[in-house]
Enzyme design. Sequence first.
Site, PDB file in Angstrom:
ATOM      1  CB  SER A  89      -0.950   0.011   1.199  1.00 13.90           C
ATOM      2  OG  SER A  89      -0.229   0.145   2.408  1.00 13.90           O
ATOM      3  CE  LYS A 156      -3.031   2.241   4.857  1.00 14.06           C
ATOM      4  NZ  LYS A 156      -2.792   1.360   3.682  1.00 14.06           N
TER       5      LYS A 156
END
Length: 285
Positions: A89, A156
């Site tokens: 990701s 993230k």
Amino acid sequence: MTTDAPGDPEAIHEAPEADSADGRDDGAPDAAADGDEAAAPVTKARDDAKERKHLPVWQESVLLLGIALVLAVVIKTFFVQAFYIPSESMEPGLIRNDRILVQKVSYWFGGDPARGDVVVFEDPGGWLTGEEPAPTGLANVLSKIGLYPTGGHLVKRVIGTEGDVIECCDDEGRILVNGEPVDESIYIAKRRQCAGQGTGFGCEWKTEPVPEGKLFVLGDNRGSSSDSRAHMCQEGVENCTKSPWVDTDLVVGKVFSLVWPQDRWDWISNPGVFDDVPDDPPAQD
């Protein structure tokens, strides 16, 4: 010669006079007494040395190990912690099984994550989609004190902070924050930035202002990241309980270094691409 009364605490006991060989006191110093006085410091030094004997090697090793463990726990709790990347990701900057270090000092004393920071945070609830293998044996012990990378967290990039409105996307596929398009090309995966697996929104979505104490986060690999977009409520869906926000209290710290594999070692810092973003969203018509 008089004899003092036994048990008298104030009695002064006199030593017998030393006579010369011919029975007369010639006043010469006693050589033996001088020798005893000179030897006394040497004897005391030897006794002190015996009292300061070193610990056996095994005891010193146990002591040093204990100190090292305490320091490791303190460092993990207050300063630095190791993690690994469990998915794709955050590609291309961070790839699966990369080892990273997270520092916590930046968010002390009221400091909050800023737009552009790469952060590690605890699962807000239902964000982790797969079971990660837990470390076993010695690795499990080391993970408890921060000496072995741990899972169970997400990594993230912060896109929006308190009060921000995030929108997707302009004609070039760029995210807009408070109406300002952000050029993320220096770190984002080479594909349309608005793409997002499982979001259901395509390139047309917009958030409400980020609530106080919350963050809006995205993965750098926008086509394969289960991030804040995947937890937004669809327009028209009633009784939606999902939330795209990450509580700042769940943030462990800011990623500052990629440490393994060795050939990928690098510093990780805020790229500064959000510097021109205004503090407030544009006024609504």
